[in-house]
Structures are given as structure tokens and as C-alpha cells.
Scaffold this motif. Structure first.
Motif, PDB file in Angstrom:
ATOM      1  N   GLN A   1       0.835  -1.204   0.000  1.00 21.08           N
ATOM      2  CA  GLN A   1       0.000   0.000   0.000  1.00 21.08           C
ATOM      3  C   GLN A   1       0.870   1.255   0.000  1.00 21.08           C
ATOM      4  O   GLN A   1       0.662   2.164  -0.805  1.00 21.08           O
ATOM      5  CB  GLN A   1      -0.899  -0.033   1.242  1.00 21.08           C
ATOM      6  CG  GLN A   1      -1.924   1.073   1.268  1.00 21.08           C
ATOM      7  CD  GLN A   1      -2.486   1.274   2.666  1.00 21.08           C
ATOM      8  OE1 GLN A   1      -1.809   1.026   3.652  1.00 21.08           O
ATOM      9  NE2 GLN A   1      -3.709   1.721   2.744  1.00 21.08           N
ATOM     10  N   THR A   2       1.871   1.286   0.862  1.00 21.03           N
ATOM     11  CA  THR A   2       2.758   2.447   0.927  1.00 21.03           C
ATOM     12  C   THR A   2       3.510   2.633  -0.385  1.00 21.03           C
ATOM     13  O   THR A   2       3.610   3.741  -0.912  1.00 21.03           O
ATOM     14  CB  THR A   2       3.772   2.274   2.072  1.00 21.03           C
ATOM     15  OG1 THR A   2       3.074   1.769   3.206  1.00 21.03           O
ATOM     16  CG2 THR A   2       4.433   3.569   2.430  1.00 21.03           C
TER      17      THR A   2
ATOM     18  N   LEU B   1       1.435   4.048  -3.212  1.00 19.19           N
ATOM     19  CA  LEU B   1       1.254   5.485  -3.050  1.00 19.19           C
ATOM     20  C   LEU B   1       2.514   6.226  -3.444  1.00 19.19           C
ATOM     21  O   LEU B   1       2.469   7.268  -4.078  1.00 19.19           O
ATOM     22  CB  LEU B   1       0.890   5.791  -1.601  1.00 19.19           C
ATOM     23  CG  LEU B   1      -0.535   5.381  -1.268  1.00 19.19           C
ATOM     24  CD1 LEU B   1      -0.712   5.230   0.212  1.00 19.19           C
ATOM     25  CD2 LEU B   1      -1.503   6.402  -1.822  1.00 19.19           C
ATOM     26  N   ASN B   2       3.670   5.652  -3.097  1.00 17.81           N
ATOM     27  CA  ASN B   2       4.926   6.299  -3.446  1.00 17.81           C
ATOM     28  C   ASN B   2       5.066   6.467  -4.947  1.00 17.81           C
ATOM     29  O   ASN B   2       5.649   7.419  -5.429  1.00 17.81           O
ATOM     30  CB  ASN B   2       6.106   5.470  -2.922  1.00 17.81           C
ATOM     31  CG  ASN B   2       6.328   5.728  -1.450  1.00 17.81           C
ATOM     32  OD1 ASN B   2       5.956   6.776  -0.938  1.00 17.81           O
ATOM     33  ND2 ASN B   2       6.890   4.764  -0.761  1.00 17.81           N
TER      34      ASN B   2
ATOM     35  N   HIS C   1      -3.001   5.370  -7.752  1.00 15.72           N
ATOM     36  CA  HIS C   1      -4.149   5.637  -6.910  1.00 15.72           C
ATOM     37  C   HIS C   1      -4.820   4.340  -6.518  1.00 15.72           C
ATOM     38  O   HIS C   1      -4.852   3.390  -7.277  1.00 15.72           O
ATOM     39  CB  HIS C   1      -5.139   6.532  -7.644  1.00 15.72           C
ATOM     40  CG  HIS C   1      -4.650   7.930  -7.746  1.00 15.72           C
ATOM     41  ND1 HIS C   1      -5.240   8.986  -7.109  1.00 15.72           N
ATOM     42  CD2 HIS C   1      -3.586   8.440  -8.388  1.00 15.72           C
ATOM     43  CE1 HIS C   1      -4.570  10.088  -7.374  1.00 15.72           C
ATOM     44  NE2 HIS C   1      -3.561   9.784  -8.159  1.00 15.72           N
ATOM     45  N   SER C   2      -5.340   4.354  -5.314  1.00 17.49           N
ATOM     46  CA  SER C   2      -6.074   3.192  -4.876  1.00 17.49           C
ATOM     47  C   SER C   2      -7.343   3.104  -5.696  1.00 17.49           C
ATOM     48  O   SER C   2      -7.787   4.085  -6.279  1.00 17.49           O
ATOM     49  CB  SER C   2      -6.436   3.332  -3.411  1.00 17.49           C
ATOM     50  OG  SER C   2      -7.214   4.490  -3.241  1.00 17.49           O
TER      51      SER C   2
ATOM     52  N   GLY D   1      -7.998   1.078  -0.273  1.00 18.74           N
ATOM     53  CA  GLY D   1      -8.068   2.326   0.461  1.00 18.74           C
ATOM     54  C   GLY D   1      -9.473   2.608   0.986  1.00 18.74           C
ATOM     55  O   GLY D   1      -9.847   3.756   1.192  1.00 18.74           O
TER      56      GLY D   1
END
Lengths: 400, 215, 580
Positions: C430-431, C434-435, C439-440, C522
Motif C-alpha cells: 500500500q505504501t 502510493l509512493n 491511486h487506490s 483504500g
């Protein structure tokens, strides 16, 4: 060509802090909100709440062209960590969350970390109806809201009890301990750090200390042990008399309702004065359940909505927040047939017709009148909650 | 030079990991049956694979396989025009008898009604009139064998490979099928390579017999 | 990764030469399956060692681990996880061995075999809800004997669900793992000529159970070793079932990780990452321990086999096996019956066995809200399953045509996503996502589902695909059909039933995914499972009944289709009807 360039330059400057519309220019907000989809992250464990949010969605769609999506959380903190994760990744706009049902610790954490959009709350048109003087809507657990969150419901601690097994209300925490000792296994509270479970600890602390003044300011290492000593003495005596002898706890407040219905519990804490009546109406509780408050009063607070700093639809979220403050929405929430949540509005700011709508609501057999509820006690400073939760986890949370 | 007719194994030698498994240097004339005999493990199936075009990459083939003068050694199976009959009928279970026959039909010179007529004639030819719509699973062993044979013949192969085609049948049927297959092959003037371990099958063909794997 | 490619023996030269899509598929499959897992693990590493700039942690250190070890619940949580993992795996394996050893070949066994698919398809969360309602002090089991036998007019104050030892968690896991291992065992036995071996052993005077244990088990165990490890890893790190049935004082390590991931105290993310790594090491360690156990059992077993003991005293096997088989099936089916009853219940107090009245009110209340999650669930599962099918068929076809065969050791790779705990890599993933500014939303969630759907689809399709008689292909080619035509007009139609079954397996795996949907989506992607688990926190049994049931139906319908469709399409083709 030149026009495009200018627009691009403008857009370049516009990104950042004020990409969103200024809340004081409400017409512009409405215009921007039209057609937006607002992802409202709110706890999804209660069917009545979910239904209420769905109703709000249909109304804002009708009036403002805002589509509301309820993202059902099992824990509000999930939303907070989501926003954090987005900021970690440098996603400073177009975030996944547009609005959060929030208060207390979560608000304090988000505000401290500058994860919130605003201030906007006091610029909302319906703010004029809010009972700023009579209700604690401008501070959240003693933390000033400063317009970063908008209230939408009042809550106050009540105890639900089954009159079939417990004839009379209990006046204070020591009476509760006596009763629980005489009737072991009939009482419990949600496991902290669940919000309601922590509230029970604070409520007990309030009721047991001689002087609650220190609770209103930040926790102080020097007096923490002394102030909380009566609480831990009480808890040590209470725990063995709890449901399952305190070796397991319900994970949420709503689970307690099921346990009362099953006949496992006779007494439970609730943060919603109207919840018992609503549950009776939905077959979730027997109609012998009533509520009471302690003689020295119980803690009250407001539920808020806040907008993350990187929300994709901050205008839409403000429109929803504003709608939640409308007399129509507040009256609907108050009705135990729907939600049974207290209103944040001042009755004298409403028109006669609007007030009549409130007066016509049957609060339900298990709901106390405002007079019976009395004035709510203010929430202690959130630092108390953190310390007490931590302490509780160390004392009771990890082993038998 | 006149075009060479028939299936020619021109100094064919198949080896695996440097060891020669099979060697064959024969020309099978149109209408002729060459029987290759050998015990199991003697490389019969390897030889068959090399003709069909399904030889595993682990094997190394030298020499040339030619069909009517055309080098087919490196061609994929579908371009070789070689029909094959296995011990099992291998009728496609999801297709009707008629659709099984149609599968191999060369469509370029037949269409629609012609196609149906060809199939019906072929079925009648082997005593299976009106079987076109039947589920192959409902046929008897002998009937299936005949359908399989006709399916192969309708694809108008330039050569036939027979891999123990009769060993799944009982004695009486076996004799009938043998006769049918050899007759047809002769009538269509195609070279036939028969791989078997049964001397009767080989002798009944009336052709030459080559033994492999006995050195 | 290079190692991985080597296992698949990919020769890149023809790939470049011909650029054929089939050559790329095995690599693509591997990437789809392992890419997210490895990326997620990598994404967990940095915060575990103190690097998470968002909370002001920019210096690498061991502080998160220190912090983790200082948590008073650490050792109890680790101990609980290990205990639950090992006991569930030992129990499930023993029961399955007993069932197969003593009941194989009986009519009852055939019946059990038929029940397996539906039992497997019931999502874990739904099964856990059902079981919780059966065994709770106010549950059906207790209502059945109250008050006439027990004298209970109120539920007894007994700590059954969420007991500190995790026994009810173990019960819930075992009930779901027995069908899984049994299916794997039956599939493995297809490759062992067990009937004749058993007959030989019995003619030498061995009881059938003992004959099975001595002659068949050693051979079969080799085949099911990886599935057993999957069971072990799963029970050690499961989240949704543990949230419903497991204790909370403290919870298992995995549940605690999820709690920390969601705590408003943001620095707890570091501790969660450290715990995720510990969870990963824990699974590795326990599998290693199990491996040592295997060697020891094998040694002892060899001595026992050679002792010539004919096995009197094994007569208890049969009743036990029978009892466990019935119990585990009953737990799930009665649990589902409980969900059905609650979903139609009006007021229902203890000790009434049935509700005061039945009402459609619950369904009407939740019906409209169900539509969206149903649509989402079906969409996620369909796309994930179709992608997994395409990749799987592509790989198997590449193997068939070009010999790009997954070696024996390569099979490990297939199991890797099932062996690495979800809590160890999903938070990191998940991290990372995002990096990279991903997008979720639906697409990443589908990608995360594919990680788990793909191995199951591959495992369930590969055997029938490989077992297909290649000579059909040869015949078709000889009749002039190209390789592609053979695939589409001969092979796929003939394999319709197994392809549909594999699709159903994939679909139900996707329906059951909780953590990937929650974390990677998310919160915006709401499937029936995330909704059901969110509702569980509210404890409203009527709502849980409705959602749990909807979830179960979503997982079961594809199996029904897989069973019925071949019969319809091939109603006139006797050899292809899926009739076992």
C-alpha cells in the motif's frame, strides 16, 4: 494560445493550499460541488447509521447534485492512517477521502499533523442555527476545533439496563461495582482502545475523583498516578466480576446490544441517548430496556465531520457538512426511528415550523428527556485518554 | 529428374544425447505398406513423431523425410498432409460424428451442401448411414474405429501412419478393420507406414517388414 | 527473480526471434503473482527499520523492533499465533489422514467428496460467523439443550468464543482446512496406484487403515507437503477469522498488526512494520520446525513400518474419522443455517431455539445497500478470474507447445503468495503504491486479488490440462488444424468442465479476500467481504446474516454454474458431462 498559457499559469499558482473554493463564497462552493462525488469515511458497524447516511446521500443528490459514497469503516482510525499514507507518498491532492466522521483523539492527531482542510465549519450557512453557547461544539475533548471540524450530533453517556433483571438505575460507579459484585458476569464494556470502552474508563475516573479539575488540562506526570489511583482500585475490584471475568471484552459498543438481547448482559454503556429506543424498534433489544445517567452527570460530546487537507471534493464535503446542520437533517437524526442522536442546534434559533418538527418527535420509551439527561460533563483532555488507555492495556489488555 | 513419389526416409537417423535410437533408409511407394516392428522402447514412437512433426526438441534428427519429393522434415504437423490412426479412436468427444468427419475435410474445394453430402457418403461407405448427428460416445468400438478411419481419409492425406491401430479391437473386428484400412490405402494410392509389435498385422498388409531396435 | 526464471527454463532467444505472446506469458504470470509480494515485502522493510518520513522518522534504527519487544503483549501474541498455527495444521492433517485411511472407497467417502467444493467455497468470514453463533454461550448448541437439560434461562457466562487459548479460532480454522486438505489429498492420490498397493498390503494381513498409513501416506504426503505448509502459514497469520473467533487479550500478531496499521497514533506504523517482518520470520521458522518434525516422524514411521505391526487398536480410526468428517461439515452447514435464520429473524431471545417471528424486514433494510457491494464483488472476482485463467491457460499451452515446463522446484513459486503472510506484505505494498503515485481503486485491488487467485486457478487447472491426451492434438494437427485451432476447437471445449471449475475456484478465492480489498482499495472498494467484516464490528447478527449469506451465495453460484453448464452444453455428449 495566449489564453491557454494564462490559464495554465493560473492553474499552476492555484494548486497547493487554495485549490479549493473559499467557504465564505458559498455560491461558488455550491457551484463547484455540483457533480462531485464525496467519499465519506464513517464507521459502518451500525445499520441505523448506515441508513441515515444513505438518506443524507439521497438528499444532497437531490438538492445539490452531490453524490455521497459512504465508505464503511470498522475503525475511524483507518481513515486517519489512510490520509497519513497519502501524505507520506506526497499525494497532496486528489486524496481518497473527502470527509471523515471524527472526534477526540483522531481529530487531535489529524489537527496536530496538519492533515485537515479548513477552517470551514463556522463559515457554513447553517452554522447560524448551532447552539454555540449551550453545547460543546467548539472544542473536542478540550481541543479547540477552530473551524477544522463541523459538529453534526450530540452524544452523552447513558447506561442501558434491562429492567427485567435490574430494577432501578444505579446512582454512581460504586453502586455499579456493588451490583456487579452481586451479579457477576452481567456487565462489561467494549475493549479499550475502542472509543466507547475508553469512555467508560473516563466516566469512571470522573465519578471516582474528588476534584475533576486536573482532567481538563493536559496530563501531568506528577499527578497522573495520584489522580488515577481511585480508578485502578475500582477497576481491580470490578474486573473479576465482569462478563467472562474480564478475560474477553466485546470489541465494540454495538456488540453489547446483541449481548443484552441474548440475555448475557443486563447493563451496558452507550454514547447515544436514543440508541436503546432505536434498537428496540429494530427488534435488536427487548422492550424492557431503559436508560439512566449517573447522579453526578455523565460525559457528553459532539460528533464532528472533518475534511482531509488533500480531499478531492472539499466543496462537496462542505455541502454535506452544511446539510447535516440543517433543521431537516437534525430532526431526522433525533428521531429514534431513524438514529436517535441528539441535536447540535439551538431551538430558539429555529422558526416555529422547524421547532414544531422537533417537538413532534417521539423520543421513544427508553430515551431520557433533555432535563433527565442534565448538563453533560466536558470530555477530559485527550492526553488523559491516551495515558489511561495505555495503562489499561498494560494492566488488563494483554494477559489474563 | 522425375518427381519422386511416396514417403521417403532418406538416411534418417534419430539420436538423443548423442546416442542413435532409430535409423531408417526406405522409400514407401504410393499404395505400399511398410511395417516397422520392434519391441517396446525400440524407438517406434520416436520414429512416428518424426513423421508427424511432434518430435521433442531433445531429439536430433539427421537425414531427410520427403513426401512426394517435398521435404517435410521441418514442417509443423498441420502442413504435412499425413493422416494418422492410433490404437484408440480419439474421436473428438465434443463433436458429433458428422462434425468429427467435417473437422478434417479440406474445405477449399467443398462447400455447404457438398460437404454434408461428402460426409453422408463417407458414412454410408463404411456402413454407418444416418450416424452424422450421433454422439461418438454412444458408438460401439468397431463403429468408432470406422469413423476415425473415415475422418482421416476425408482429409485427403498424402501418406498414412498407423500406430498399432488394431490392437484395441477384438479378433473378429480386427480382421475386418485391417482389410478395410489396407483396401482404402491402396485405392487412394497413398504410402502407408505401419508401426506394430503384432506380426499378424504386418503380414496381413502384404508389404515389406522392417525390424528395428534389435541390434 | 533470475532464479525464478531459471526454474521455468525460459529460453529468451526464440522469444526475441519470434516475439510470440505465448513465450512471454510464463514470465508475465510470475510477475503478476510474485511482483506484488516482493514489492510489498520491500515496502515493509524501510519503516520496520525506522524510516517513515511522514511521521518524521528519517533515521534507520532498530528502535521499532525495540518498541515492539517492549509491548507487553508481544510474547503472548507470538505464542498464541504459533500455537494456533501448529495445532490447527496438526489437527486438520490428522483428521484428513484418518478420514482417507479409514473411509476411502466407502459410500460415505463419495458423499464427503461431493460436499467438498461447496464447503471450500464458503468464505472464511461467513463460516466464522456461523461457527461463532453455533458455539457461543447464547448460540444454537446451547439453545438446543436449554433450558430443559441445562436449566439455563440465560446464557451461561462461559468464555467460549474468543477464548485466550484460541481454541474456538482453531476450531473455525480446522473446519475450513479439512475440506481443503482433503481435496488436495484426493488429487494427490490420483497419482498413486493406491488400490492395488492397499490390496497387496491387506493380503499380507494389515488392517486397511494401517495399510494406508504404511504404504500410501508416505507417497501421498510428498504431494501434499506444500498445501500443508499453506495451511500452516494461513492459520498462523489469518486476520478475518481471528478477528471474529480469536481472543483479544492479546490478539494474534497478525490482528495486532492490522490494529496498529489503523491506529491514529501514526508512529505505530513503524511498530506494525517491524511486527510484519516478525510475522514473516515466524512463518518461515514454523515451516522450518515442521520440516524437522517431518524428518522425525518419517524416521519413527520407517521403524514402525518395518516393525511389521499389523495394527490392532486402529479400529477407533473409523468412528473418529466419521465423527470429525460429520462435525466439520456440520459446523459449516449449520453455521450457514444460523446465518439464514438470523437474516430472517424478528426478536429472538435466549433460550428460544427459533425467533419469535420471521420477517423480511432485515432483507428489505439491507437489500438496497447490498446491490453495490455485490456488483463490486462480482466485478473484482470476474476480472481477476479471467486474467488468471488467461495467464494460466497461456502458461500451460506454452508448456505444451514449447516445453516451457515449470520444474518441480518451480511449483514452490506458485505456492509462495499463499505461504507469505498477507500481513507481511500488503501494508508495505500500500505504501509503495502510493509512493509511485498509483491511486487506490479497483485496478490495484484486482491486481492484488490476482496474486491469490492465480495460484489456485493454476493448481486446479494444471492437472486436468496436463492429463489431456495429447494424441487428440496430434490427430487434429494431422487433419490440418493449426496449433491455435487445436487449442480453441478441440482442447478448450474438451476441457470445459475443468476450466469452469478452475474459474469457480478463482472466483470464490476472490470473493473471500478481506485484507487485500481493504488495504489496497483504500476503503473505496467495498466488497461483500469488507462490508460483512465491518458490520461484524457492530455485532448486528441480522445484518451479518444478510451479508454473510450474500457472500456465501456469491462464492457458491460459480460452482453451481461449473457443475451445470457442462451438462447443459454437452447434454448430448456423454463423455464430457461433469458427472462426478
Amino acid at each position: 494560445m495566449r489564453k491557454t498559457l494564462t490559464a495554465m499559469t493560473l492553474a499552476l499558482f492555484a494548486t497547493g493550499a487554495m485549490a479549493e473554493t473559499d467557504p465564505t463564497d458559498w455560491d461558488a462552493v455550491l457551484e463547484a460541488a455540483n457533480g462531485q462525488t464525496v467519499y465519506w469515511n464513517a464507521w459502518g458497524g451500525s445499520t441505523t447509521t448506515n441508513e441515515f447516511i444513505a438518506w443524507v446521500g439521497s438528499r444532497v443528490q437531490e438538492d445539490y447534485g452531490v453524490t455521497l459514497e459512504h465508505v464503511k469503516l470498522s475503525d475511524t482510525a483507518d481513515a486517519v492512517s489512510r490520509v497519513l499514507a497519502e501524505r507520506t507518498a506526497g499525494q497532496d491532492e486528489g486524496g481518497a477521502i473527502d470527509m471523515i466522521w471524527i472526534n477526540g483523539e483522531n481529530f487531535a492527531a489529524m489537527k496536530r499533523n496538519e492533515l485537515l482542510f479548513g477552517p470551514f465549519a463556522e463559515d457554513l450557512p447553517n452554522w447560524q442555527f448551532v447552539d454555540v453557547d449551550g453545547k460543546s461544539v467548539q472544542s473536542d475533548f478540550t481541543v479547540p476545533t477552530e473551524g477544522y471540524e463541523s459538529p453534526w450530533a450530540m452524544a452523552q453517556v447513558v447506561f442501558m439496563y434491562d429492567t427485567a433483571d435490574l430494577a432501578n438505575p444505579l446512582p454512581n460507579m460504586n453502586a455499579l461495582l456493588d451490583w456487579s459484585s452481586a451479579n457477576p458476569g452481567r456487565f462489561t464494556y467494549p475493549q479499550p482502545p475502542d472509543f466507547l470502552g475508553s469512555t467508560f474508563l473516563k466516566q469512571a475516573l470522573y465519578d471516582l475523583v474528588d476534584d475533576p479539575t486536573p482532567l481538563l488540562s493536559s496530563v501531568d506526570d506528577a499527578n497522573y498516578t495520584e489522580v488515577t489511583a481511585p480508578l485502578w482500585g475500582f477497576m481491580d475490584a470490578l474486573t473479576p466480576t465482569l462478563w467472562r471475568e474480564g478475560r474477553a471484552y466485546p470489541q465494540t459498543g454495538a456488540t453489547q446490544i446483541q449481548l443484552i438481547a441474548d440475555g448475557e448482559l443486563d447493563l451496558a454503556i452507550s454514547f447515544s441517548p436514543g440508541a436503546a429506543s432505536a434498537a428496540i424498534a429494530n427488534f435488536e433489544l427487548p422492550d424492557t430496556v431503559r436508560t439512566f445517567v449517573l447522579e453526578n452527570g455523565t460525559i457528553g460530546n459532539a460528533s464532528f465531520v472533518a475534511i482531509p487537507y488533500n480531499a478531492s471534493a472539499s466543496e462537496g464535503a462542505m455541502v454535506v457538512a452544511n446539510f447535516l446542520l440543517s433543521p431537516e437533517s437534525q430532526a431526522r437524526a433525533l428521531d429514534p426511528e431513524n438514529l436517535g442522536y441528539g441535536t447540535v442546534l439551538a431551538m430558539d434559533s429555529l422558526s416555529d415550523a422547524e421547532r414544531a418538527a422537533f417537538d413532534a418527535i417521539d423520543l421513544g420509551i427508553a430515551t431520557l428527556t433533555p432535563a433527565e439527561l442534565g448538563t453533560a460533563l466536558a470530555e477530559p483532555h485527550p492526553s488523559w485518554m491516551e495515558r489511561i488507555e495505555q495503562d489499561w492495556v498494560n494492566r488488563y489488555g494483554v494477559s489474563e | 529428374m522425375k518427381t519422386e513419389a511416396g514417403l521417403h526416409f532418406d538416411h534418417v537417423s534419430i539420436a538423443k544425447a548423442g546416442q542413435v535410437l532409430v535409423e531408417l533408409n526406405e522409400l514407401i511407394a504410393p499404395g505400399e505398406v511398410l511395417s516397422v516392428m520392434g519391441p517396446s522402447g525400440s524407438g517406434k514412437s520416436t520414429l512416428l513423431s518424426s513423421v508427424i512433426g511432434t518430435l521433442d526438441k531433445a531429439f536430433c534428427l539427421t537425414g531427410q523425410i520427403r513426401l512426394d519429393g517435398r521435404d517435410i522434415t521441418g514442417l509443423p504437423p498441420e502442413q504435412r498432409h499425413i493422416g494418422i490412426l492410433f490404437q484408440d479412436d480419439l474421436l473428438f468427444p465434443h463433436l458429433s460424428v458428422g462434425a468429427n468427419l467435417a473437422f478434417g475435410l479440406r474445405r477449399s474445394h467443398q462447400k455447404g451442401a457438398d460437404c454434408v453430402a461428402t460426409i453422408n457418403t463417407a458414412l454410408a461407405d463404411v456402413g454407418l448411414e444416418g450416424f452424422a448427428d450421433r454422439d461418438p460416445a454412444t458408438l460401439s468400438g468397431g463403429q468408432k474405429a470406422r469413423v476415425a478411419l473415415m475422418r482421416m481419409l476425408l482429409s485427403q492425406p498424402s501418406a498414412l501412419l498407423l500406430d498399432e491401430p488394431f490392437s484395441g479391437l477384438d479378433t473378429e473386428l480386427r480382421a475386418q478393420m485391417r482389410q478395410l484400412v489396407y483396401e482404402r490405402a491402396k485405392a487412394q494410392k497413398v504410402p502407408v507406414l505401419l508401426v506394430t509389435h503384432d506380426i499378424e498385422d504386418a503380414e496381413a498388409s502384404g508389404g515389406r517388414i522392417v525390424r528395428i531396435g534389435q541390434n | 527473480m533470475r532464479q525464478a526464471l531459471k526454474y521455468l527454463q525460459i529460453n529468451t532467444a526464440p522469444l526475441l526471434r519470434r516475439g510470440r505472446v505465448l513465450y512471454v506469458l510464463p514470465t508475465l504470470t510470475l510477475l503478476a503473482m510474485l511482483g506484488p509480494v516482493l514489492a510489498g515485502l520491500a515496502g515493509t522493510l524501510a519503516p520496520a527499520f525506522g524510516y517513515l518520513p511522514a511521521v518524521g522518522a528519517t533515521e534507520f534504527s532498530l528502535a521499532p523492533f525495540q518498541d515492539l519487544f517492549d509491548w507487553r503483549g508481544f510474547w503472548p501474541a507470538v505464542w498464541l499465533s504459533v500455537f494456533v498455527g501448529i495445532v490447527s495444521a496438526v489437527l486438520s492433517l490428522s483428521v484428513v489422514v484418518m478420514i482417507v485411511a479409514s473411509l476411502q472407497g466407502s459410500a460415505f467417502f463419495t458423499f464427503v467428496h461431493k460436499m467438498l467444493s461447496p464447503l471450500l467455497a464458503v468464505p472464511h468470514a461467513a463460516a466464522a460467523f456461523g461457527i461463532a453463533f453455533l458455539i457461543a454461550p447464547s448460540g444454537w448448541a446451547s439453545r438446543l439443550v436449554s433450558p430443559w437439560l441445562t436449566g439455563w434461562n440465560r446464557p451461561p457466562d462461559l468464555l467460549i468464543v474468543q477464548d485466550p487459548w484460541g481454541l474456538s479460532l482453531i476450531a473455525g480454522l480446522v473446519a475450513k482446512e479439512i475440506p481443503f486438505l482433503l481435496l488436495m489429498m484426493i488429487a494427490a492420490m490420483g497419482q498413486v496406484d493406491f488400490n492395488r498397493s492397499i490390496t497387496v498390503a491387506r493380503s499380507l494381513g494389515y488392517r486397511r487403515e494401517v495399510a494406508w498409513l504404511k504404504v500410501i501416506f508416505p507417497r501421498v504426503y510428498k504431494q501434499i507437503r506444500l498445501p500443508v505448509y499453506v495451511v500452516l502459514a494461513f492459520s498462523l497469520s489469518v486476520v478475518d477469522v481471528a478477528m471474529i473467533l480469536g481472543p483479544n487479550t492479546p490478539p494474534t500478531l497478525s490482528v495486532q498488526i492490522v490494529k496498529w496499521m489503523g491506529d491514529p497514533e501514526l508512529t505505530l506504523r513503524l511498530r506494525a512494520a517491524a511486527a510484519a517482518l516478525v510475522q514473516f520470520v515466524l512463518v518461515l521458522g514454523v515451516i522450518g520446525l515442521w520440516r524437522i518434525g517431518e524428518v522425525m516422524v518419517a524416521k519413527a514411521g520407517l521403524a514402525w513400518v518395518q516393525s511389521g505391526h499389523r495394527g490392532r487398536g486402529f479400529s477407533i480410526f473409523r468412528p473418529f474419522a466419521f465423527g470429525f468428517a460429520v462435525l466439520s461439515a456440520l459446523a459449516i452447514f449449520a453455521g450457514i443455517a444460523g446465518l439464514i435464520t438470523w437474516s430472517f429473524a424478528g426478536f429472538w431471545s435466549f433460550p428460544e431455539f427459533w425467533p419469535d417471528m420471521f420477517t423480511l424486514r432485515n432483507w428489505m433494510r439491507h437489500g438496497t445497500a447490498l446491490a453495490d457491494p455485490i456488483r463490486e464483488t462480482v466485478l473484482l472476482a470476474s476480472v481477476a478470474t479471467i486474467v488468471a485463467l488467461i495467464l494460466t491457460i497461456g502458461c500451460l499451452e506454452a508448456e505444451h507447445r514449447h516445453g516451457l515446463r515449470v520444474s518441480t522446484r518451480g511449483v514452490w513459486l506458485l505456492y509462495l503468495p499463499l505461504l507469505i503472510p498477507q500481513t507481511a506484505f500488503l501494508p508495505g505494498l500500500q505504501t509503495l503504491m502510493l509512493n509511485f503515485g498509483i491511486h487506490s481503486g479497483r485496478v490495484p485491488v484486482i491486481a492484488a486479488h490476482i496474486v491469490f487467485v492465480l495460484p489456485y486457478v493454476f493448481l486446479s487447472l494444471s492437472d486436468p490440462f496436463r492429463a489431456w491426451d495429447r494424441r487428440y492434438g496430434t490427430v487434429a494437427s494431422a487433419l490440418g488444424a493449426s496449433q491455435d485451432r487445436v487449442l480453441w476447437t478441440v482442447r478448450m471445449p474438451m476441457l470445459l468442465a475443468p476450466v469452469l471449475t478452475a474459474a469457480a475456484v478463482g472466483f470464490s478465492v476472490s470473493v473471500g479476500q478481506y485484507l487485500p480489498t481493504l488495504l489496497i482499495g483504500g476503503g473505496r472498494v467495498q466488497s461483500l467481504t469488507t462490508e460483512a467484516v465491518a458490520l461484524a464490528s457492530g455485532g448486528d447478527r441480522r445484518a451479518i446474516g444478510v451479508y454473510g449469506l450474500a457472500q456465501t451465495v456469491a462464492a457458491l453460484v460459480p460452482f453451481a454454474i461449473a457443475l451445470l453448464l457442462p451438462r447443459l452444453i454437452w447434454s448430448n455428449r456423454k463423455a464430457l458431462r461433469n458427472e462426478d
